[in-house]
Design a protein around this motif. Structure first.
Motif, short mmCIF file in Angstrom:
data_model
loop_
_atom_site.label_atom_id
_atom_site.label_comp_id
_atom_site.label_asym_id
_atom_site.label_seq_id
_atom_site.Cartn_x
_atom_site.Cartn_y
_atom_site.Cartn_z
N ARG A 1 -3.74 3.64 -2.97
CA ARG A 1 -4.72 4.29 -2.09
C ARG A 1 -4.95 5.76 -2.50
O ARG A 1 -4.95 6.69 -1.68
N TYR B 1 0.84 -1.20 0.00
CA TYR B 1 0.00 0.00 0.00
C TYR B 1 0.87 1.25 0.00
O TYR B 1 1.87 1.33 0.73
N SER C 1 1.50 5.05 1.14
CA SER C 1 1.14 5.82 2.33
C SER C 1 -0.02 6.76 2.01
O SER C 1 -0.14 7.27 0.89
N SER C 2 -0.86 7.00 3.00
CA SER C 2 -1.97 7.94 2.85
C SER C 2 -1.55 9.37 3.15
O SER C 2 -2.36 10.29 3.03
N GLU C 3 -0.27 9.57 3.53
CA GLU C 3 0.24 10.89 3.91
C GLU C 3 1.18 11.43 2.82
O GLU C 3 2.17 10.79 2.48
N TYR D 1 -7.49 7.30 -3.19
CA TYR D 1 -8.67 7.96 -2.64
C TYR D 1 -8.32 8.92 -1.51
O TYR D 1 -9.11 9.80 -1.16
N PHE D 2 -7.14 8.80 -0.92
CA PHE D 2 -6.72 9.75 0.11
C PHE D 2 -6.25 11.08 -0.48
O PHE D 2 -6.03 12.04 0.27
#
Length: 471
Positions: free
Chosen positions: A116, A70, A72-74, A118-119
């Protein structure tokens, strides 16, 4: 490389832990593999999280069955990298490669790389998944790649690329392209499955390097905007490109698009044996005059109020499109039919459409008397921007040496327009053409200013079509 003696660098051995950010640990495994001369970086079964990773020469990333990586969402976990030529806010990426060679990314049945994206829907920057530049001998095989913040897999100025049985799912955001190849040569894309929001397989030319020797075969593609596209960035040359034995479906705003708008050249394109289902705009060829200079990073402009940006008009010629069948469904009157449009004094040249069998939905009664479709010389090249067309099936303007042979257009519902519109179509031939007309429609073909036009066995509702002298 002999698989039996390939040295393995397991990311767990370098400290990577499931469900924990492990950028440094995974990078350490990649660096060790590279420093050893060659080898395999193994992602065992499990779920891992990373920020930007820098791939290097002679590294093989191998994802075991059940392994998911995945992003990172950051945004802070994505490294600073050189600004991209197109869309600078797409510069950051999960994987970055520059001036490397002999890199492979392989997987098994349930191996996934998930960005990811969508973040990042409302982020000022939206990371790509892969950004691979000035590199050679790159292989993707048996891997699923999904949910990028922007474009999914981007190659720039690369040579010798193999994409085999790669699945791309990229529908989280706008501008979710599938695979982009900008100034690349010797590319093989085979048996891939793409379901994306924006352009699926897109060839670009924003750098002074020919995009050539591209082979696409056996792919199944769904895209909101284009299954296969040349452009929009088109400053230099596209040539020797083949697309065959593919299925394109659910392509709302276009399936096949060849766009030359920035002064370059499209030459020797061969597209054949394509099945279309639930698509609008099956084939769109555009020679325009945006004239963009890509020597500096720039964002796309979609406004109607634009002017040419300075580069001369390019050329679009020597295109064969054959054995195309499909059931079309355009959401508006501009994008269900085929459209070719050049510019006054700058014609599309030597295009053959052969063995075309298409079923159109019909758009009912339309008031198109006196309709003039705009030239839109410099606007972003999208068929839907031209508005309602003068014909339901085929619109050709500013073209030369066009051959239409063995073509059938059917109508599932009423449409008040003729089937074909030709304007400034010089020295061209229609042979073995049959098409339906809506109830009560008397004009089958509109022809304007098209010297040297020949018709042979052209039928409308079973009756021979003869173009009156005044047309």
């Amino acid at each position: 490389m002999n698989a039996k003696t390939e040295k393995v660098f397991n990311i767990i051995d370098y400290g990577a832990k499931p469900w924990e950010l492990s950028t440094d640990e995974i990078q350490a495994a990649i660096d060790a593999c590279h420093e050893a001369g060659e080898g395999k970086v193994l992602f065992p079964k499990g779920n891992y999280i990373t920020g930007t990773l820098f791939l290097k020469s002679n590294v093989h990333l191998d994802f075991a069955n059940g392994a998911t990586l995945y992003g990172s969402s950051e945004l802070k976990d994505y490294a600073e990298v050189p600004v991209a030529t197109e869309e600078p806010h797409f510069s950051k990426c999960l994987f970055y490669v520059s001036e490397a060679e002999n890199i492979s990314i392989t997987g098994q049945d349930t191996a996934v790389i998930n960005g990811r994206g969508y973040f990042f829907k409302h982020s000022p920057e939206r990371p790509k998944l892969f950004r691979i530049e000035k590199s050679k001998n790159i292989r993707f095989e048996d891997i699923t790649v999904k949910n990028s913040g922007s474009w999914c897999i981007y190659f720039g100025e690369c040579d010798s690329i193999w994409m085999t049985r790669v699945s791309v799912y990229n529908k989280e955001n706008h501008n979710n392209d599938g695979m982009n190849f900008d100034g690349c040569a010797n590319v093989w894309i085979k048996d891939c499955n793409l379901q994306v929001e924006d352009d699926a397989i897109c060839l670009k030319s924003s750098v002074n390097r020919t995009t050539e020797n591209i082979h696409i075969e056996g792919c199944t593609v769904s895209s909101y905007h284009a299954a296969f596209k040349l452009g929009t960035a088109s400053g230099w040359t596209f040539k020797d490109i083949t697309v065959k034995n593919c299925r394109f479906y659910d392509c709302r705003y276009g399936a096949i698009k060849l766009l030359m708008v920035d002064g370059g050249m499209i030459d020797n394109i061969h597209i054949s044996d394509i099945e279309l289902f639930n698509c609008g705009g099956p084939i769109f060829l555009r020679l325009g005059n945006r004239g963009r200079d890509y020597t500096k990073s720039i964002k796309q402009i979609y406004s109607e109020d634009v002017s040419p940006e300075g580069r001369p008009v390019g050329s679009l010629k020597n295109v064969y499109i054959g054995n195309i069948s499909g059931r079309l469904f355009g959401r508006n009157t501009a994008v269900e039919g085929i459209m070719f449009t050049g510019l006054p004094g700058h014609r599309i040249e030597n295009v053959t459409l052969e063995n075309i069998d298409l079923s159109f939905s019909g758009h009912g009664d339309l008031d198109t008397k006196g309709l003039v479709v705009p030239e839109d010389e410099a606007r972003y090249p999208e068929q839907s921007f031209f508005g309602t067309l003068n014909s339901y099936g085929l619109f050709i303007r500013h073209a030369k040496d066009v051959t239409l042979k063995n073509i059938n257009f059917g109508l599932r519902g009423h449409d008040s327009r003729p089937a074909i519109y030709l304007e400034d179509v010089v020295d061209s031939r229609l042979e073995d053409i049959e098409f339906a007309l809506g109830h009560g429609v008397k004009q089958s073909i509109i022809v304007k200013d098209s010297p040297g036009l020949q018709l042979d066995d052209v039928l409308a509702n079973g009756k021979e079509v003869i173009i009156p002298k005044h047309e």
